[in-house]
Structure formats: structure tokens, C-alpha cells
Design a protein around this motif. Structure first.
Motif, mmCIF file in Angstrom:
data_model
loop_
_atom_site.group_PDB
_atom_site.id
_atom_site.type_symbol
_atom_site.label_atom_id
_atom_site.label_comp_id
_atom_site.label_asym_id
_atom_site.label_seq_id
_atom_site.Cartn_x
_atom_site.Cartn_y
_atom_site.Cartn_z
ATOM 1 N N ARG A 132 0.827 -1.207 0.000
ATOM 2 C CA ARG A 132 0.000 0.000 0.000
ATOM 3 C C ARG A 132 0.859 1.254 0.000
ATOM 4 N NH1 ARG A 132 -3.392 -2.673 4.487
ATOM 5 N NH2 ARG A 132 -4.917 -3.848 3.293
ATOM 6 N N THR A 133 1.958 1.229 0.747
ATOM 7 C CA THR A 133 2.856 2.376 0.796
ATOM 8 C C THR A 133 3.493 2.630 -0.559
ATOM 9 O OG1 THR A 133 3.317 1.904 3.116
ATOM 10 C CG2 THR A 133 4.860 3.351 1.970
ATOM 11 N N ALA A 134 3.909 1.567 -1.230
ATOM 12 C CA ALA A 134 4.523 1.721 -2.558
ATOM 13 C C ALA A 134 3.532 2.341 -3.540
ATOM 14 C CB ALA A 134 5.007 0.362 -3.070
ATOM 15 N N ILE A 135 2.277 1.896 -3.480
ATOM 16 C CA ILE A 135 1.251 2.435 -4.378
ATOM 17 C C ILE A 135 0.981 3.904 -4.050
ATOM 18 C CG2 ILE A 135 -1.191 2.256 -4.999
ATOM 19 C CD1 ILE A 135 -0.847 -0.803 -4.693
ATOM 20 N N LYS A 136 0.963 4.236 -2.750
ATOM 21 C CA LYS A 136 0.728 5.617 -2.339
ATOM 22 C C LYS A 136 1.834 6.541 -2.839
ATOM 23 C CE LYS A 136 -1.884 4.665 1.827
ATOM 24 N NZ LYS A 136 -1.861 4.644 3.292
ATOM 25 N N HIS A 137 3.076 6.071 -2.837
ATOM 26 C CA HIS A 137 4.180 6.891 -3.330
ATOM 27 C C HIS A 137 3.990 7.228 -4.809
ATOM 28 C CE1 HIS A 137 6.512 7.014 0.271
ATOM 29 N NE2 HIS A 137 6.733 5.706 0.308
ATOM 30 N N VAL A 138 3.552 6.257 -5.584
ATOM 31 C CA VAL A 138 3.324 6.496 -7.010
ATOM 32 C C VAL A 138 2.170 7.482 -7.189
ATOM 33 C CG1 VAL A 138 2.763 5.448 -9.226
ATOM 34 C CG2 VAL A 138 4.197 4.215 -7.612
ATOM 35 N N ARG A 139 1.083 7.261 -6.467
ATOM 36 C CA ARG A 139 -0.077 8.154 -6.584
ATOM 37 C C ARG A 139 0.273 9.585 -6.159
ATOM 38 N NH1 ARG A 139 -4.170 5.361 -8.308
ATOM 39 N NH2 ARG A 139 -4.575 3.246 -7.586
ATOM 40 N N LYS A 140 1.135 9.722 -5.159
ATOM 41 C CA LYS A 140 1.553 11.049 -4.721
ATOM 42 C C LYS A 140 2.344 11.743 -5.831
ATOM 43 C CE LYS A 140 2.745 11.790 -0.450
ATOM 44 N NZ LYS A 140 3.491 11.800 0.836
ATOM 45 N N GLY A 141 3.192 10.995 -6.536
ATOM 46 C CA GLY A 141 3.932 11.553 -7.663
ATOM 47 C C GLY A 141 3.009 11.968 -8.797
ATOM 48 N N ILE A 142 1.958 11.185 -9.024
ATOM 49 C CA ILE A 142 0.996 11.507 -10.080
ATOM 50 C C ILE A 142 0.217 12.765 -9.708
ATOM 51 C CG2 ILE A 142 -1.115 10.720 -11.217
ATOM 52 C CD1 ILE A 142 0.048 7.839 -10.972
ATOM 53 N N GLU A 143 -0.222 12.870 -8.446
ATOM 54 C CA GLU A 143 -1.005 14.022 -8.006
ATOM 55 C C GLU A 143 -0.189 15.310 -8.005
ATOM 56 O OE1 GLU A 143 -2.602 12.923 -4.237
ATOM 57 O OE2 GLU A 143 -3.962 11.440 -5.105
ATOM 58 N N SER A 144 1.132 15.185 -7.788
ATOM 59 C CA SER A 144 1.975 16.376 -7.784
ATOM 60 C C SER A 144 2.320 16.825 -9.202
ATOM 61 C CB SER A 144 3.262 16.115 -6.997
ATOM 62 O OG SER A 144 4.073 15.186 -7.690
ATOM 63 N N ALA A 145 1.852 16.099 -10.206
ATOM 64 C CA ALA A 145 2.065 16.421 -11.622
ATOM 65 C C ALA A 145 3.540 16.409 -12.000
ATOM 66 C CB ALA A 145 1.417 17.757 -11.985
ATOM 67 N N ASP A 146 4.334 15.641 -11.274
ATOM 68 C CA ASP A 146 5.756 15.509 -11.591
ATOM 69 C C ASP A 146 5.958 14.130 -12.221
ATOM 70 O OD1 ASP A 146 8.462 15.569 -11.777
ATOM 71 O OD2 ASP A 146 8.859 15.730 -9.619
ATOM 72 N N LYS A 147 6.003 14.110 -13.545
ATOM 73 C CA LYS A 147 6.051 12.834 -14.258
ATOM 74 C C LYS A 147 7.327 12.054 -13.954
ATOM 75 C CE LYS A 147 4.903 10.776 -18.668
ATOM 76 N NZ LYS A 147 4.283 10.984 -19.957
ATOM 77 N N ALA A 148 8.451 12.762 -13.810
ATOM 78 C CA ALA A 148 9.716 12.082 -13.527
ATOM 79 C C ALA A 148 9.676 11.401 -12.160
ATOM 80 C CB ALA A 148 10.869 13.075 -13.589
ATOM 81 N N ALA A 149 9.141 12.106 -11.170
ATOM 82 C CA ALA A 149 9.058 11.525 -9.828
ATOM 83 C C ALA A 149 8.087 10.352 -9.815
ATOM 84 C CB ALA A 149 8.617 12.585 -8.821
ATOM 85 N N ALA A 150 6.968 10.500 -10.521
ATOM 86 C CA ALA A 150 5.987 9.419 -10.578
ATOM 87 C C ALA A 150 6.580 8.193 -11.265
ATOM 88 C CB ALA A 150 4.733 9.882 -11.316
ATOM 89 N N GLN A 151 7.327 8.416 -12.330
ATOM 90 C CA GLN A 151 7.951 7.306 -13.066
ATOM 91 C C GLN A 151 8.991 6.600 -12.190
ATOM 92 O OE1 GLN A 151 6.922 6.351 -16.121
ATOM 93 N NE2 GLN A 151 8.288 4.607 -16.057
ATOM 94 N N ALA A 152 9.779 7.372 -11.455
ATOM 95 C CA ALA A 152 10.791 6.779 -10.579
ATOM 96 C C ALA A 152 10.135 5.967 -9.468
ATOM 97 C CB ALA A 152 11.672 7.875 -9.984
ATOM 98 N N ALA A 153 9.074 6.499 -8.882
ATOM 99 C CA ALA A 153 8.362 5.777 -7.831
ATOM 100 C C ALA A 153 7.713 4.517 -8.392
ATOM 101 C CB ALA A 153 7.306 6.680 -7.199
ATOM 102 N N PHE A 154 7.214 4.591 -9.618
ATOM 103 C CA PHE A 154 6.593 3.430 -10.255
ATOM 104 C C PHE A 154 7.620 2.324 -10.478
ATOM 105 C CE2 PHE A 154 5.289 1.262 -14.259
ATOM 106 C CZ PHE A 154 4.193 0.598 -13.751
ATOM 107 N N GLN A 155 8.788 2.688 -10.973
ATOM 108 C CA GLN A 155 9.835 1.694 -11.203
ATOM 109 C C GLN A 155 10.240 1.016 -9.891
ATOM 110 O OE1 GLN A 155 10.973 0.514 -14.056
ATOM 111 N NE2 GLN A 155 9.606 1.882 -15.165
ATOM 112 N N ALA A 156 10.289 1.793 -8.817
ATOM 113 C CA ALA A 156 10.648 1.218 -7.521
ATOM 114 C C ALA A 156 9.542 0.315 -6.983
ATOM 115 C CB ALA A 156 10.937 2.341 -6.527
ATOM 116 N N SER A 157 8.292 0.641 -7.298
ATOM 117 C CA SER A 157 7.172 -0.131 -6.744
ATOM 118 C C SER A 157 6.914 -1.425 -7.507
ATOM 119 C CB SER A 157 5.901 0.718 -6.745
ATOM 120 O OG SER A 157 5.449 0.933 -8.055
ATOM 121 N N ILE A 158 7.358 -1.522 -8.741
ATOM 122 C CA ILE A 158 7.109 -2.735 -9.534
ATOM 123 C C ILE A 158 7.693 -3.967 -8.837
ATOM 124 C CG2 ILE A 158 7.747 -3.941 -11.661
ATOM 125 C CD1 ILE A 158 7.375 -1.376 -13.151
ATOM 126 N N GLY A 159 8.923 -3.842 -8.360
ATOM 127 C CA GLY A 159 9.563 -4.963 -7.683
ATOM 128 C C GLY A 159 8.823 -5.376 -6.425
#
Length: 87
Positions: free
Chosen positions: A29-56
Motif C-alpha cells: 500500500r505504501t509503494a502504491i501511495k508513493h506512485v499516486r503522490k507523484g501523479i497528483e503532484s504532476a511531476d512525471k519524472a518523480a511518478a515514473q521513478a516511484a513506479f519503477q521502484a514499486s514494480i519490484g
């Protein structure tokens, strides 16, 4: 109450397994929240980095059987689509 030695041991094991599963589910849940927070902040690079970290994390938890593999795939797909939809 458990009457046999075997049943008492299974009860002890169930407690530790439940604690481990709860911890891993929280990590998911925490990993998913980090990605969603990046998406809501409209920072695509941060969202992409968080997504890559959450996949594993998502795949690891699905491999352990904490969540179904299709649920893991659904989470990854929806997060990826949300990131791609960002302008």
C-alpha cells in the motif's frame, strides 16, 4: 483452544505468518501511495521513478501469495496508465 501439540504449534505459526503478511501488505500500500503522490503532484519524472521502484515490491508480494498475481498486474497496469496519461 488448541489441544494437541501440533495444533498449538500451528497456532503459533499462524500468528507469525499473519504478522508477516500484514507487514508486506502495508509495504504494498505504501509503494502504491508513493506512485499516486507523484501523479497528483504532476511531476512525471518523480511518478515514473516511484513506479519503477514499486514494480519490484508489487511482484514480490504477488510471488509470495499475499495478493493474487492478477491483482498485482491490475495495480501495475492502472498506475502505468495514470502516468502515461499525464501531460
Amino acid at each position: 483452544m488448541a489441544n494437541s501439540a501440533q495444533a498449538r504449534k500451528r497456532a503459533r505459526q499462524n500468528v507469525s505468518q499473519r504478522d508477516r503478511n500484514t507487514s508486506l501488505r502495508s509495504e504494498l500500500r505504501t509503494a502504491i501511495k508513493h506512485v499516486r503522490k507523484g501523479i497528483e503532484s504532476a511531476d512525471k519524472a518523480a511518478a515514473q521513478a516511484a513506479f519503477q521502484a514499486s514494480i519490484g515490491t508489487i511482484d514480490c508480494i504477488a510471488d509470495k501469495g499475499i495478493i493474487h498475481k492478477n491483482k498485482a498486474a491490475r495495480h501495475k497496469s492502472r498506475l502505468s496508465a495514470a502516468i502515461k496519461a499525464m501531460a
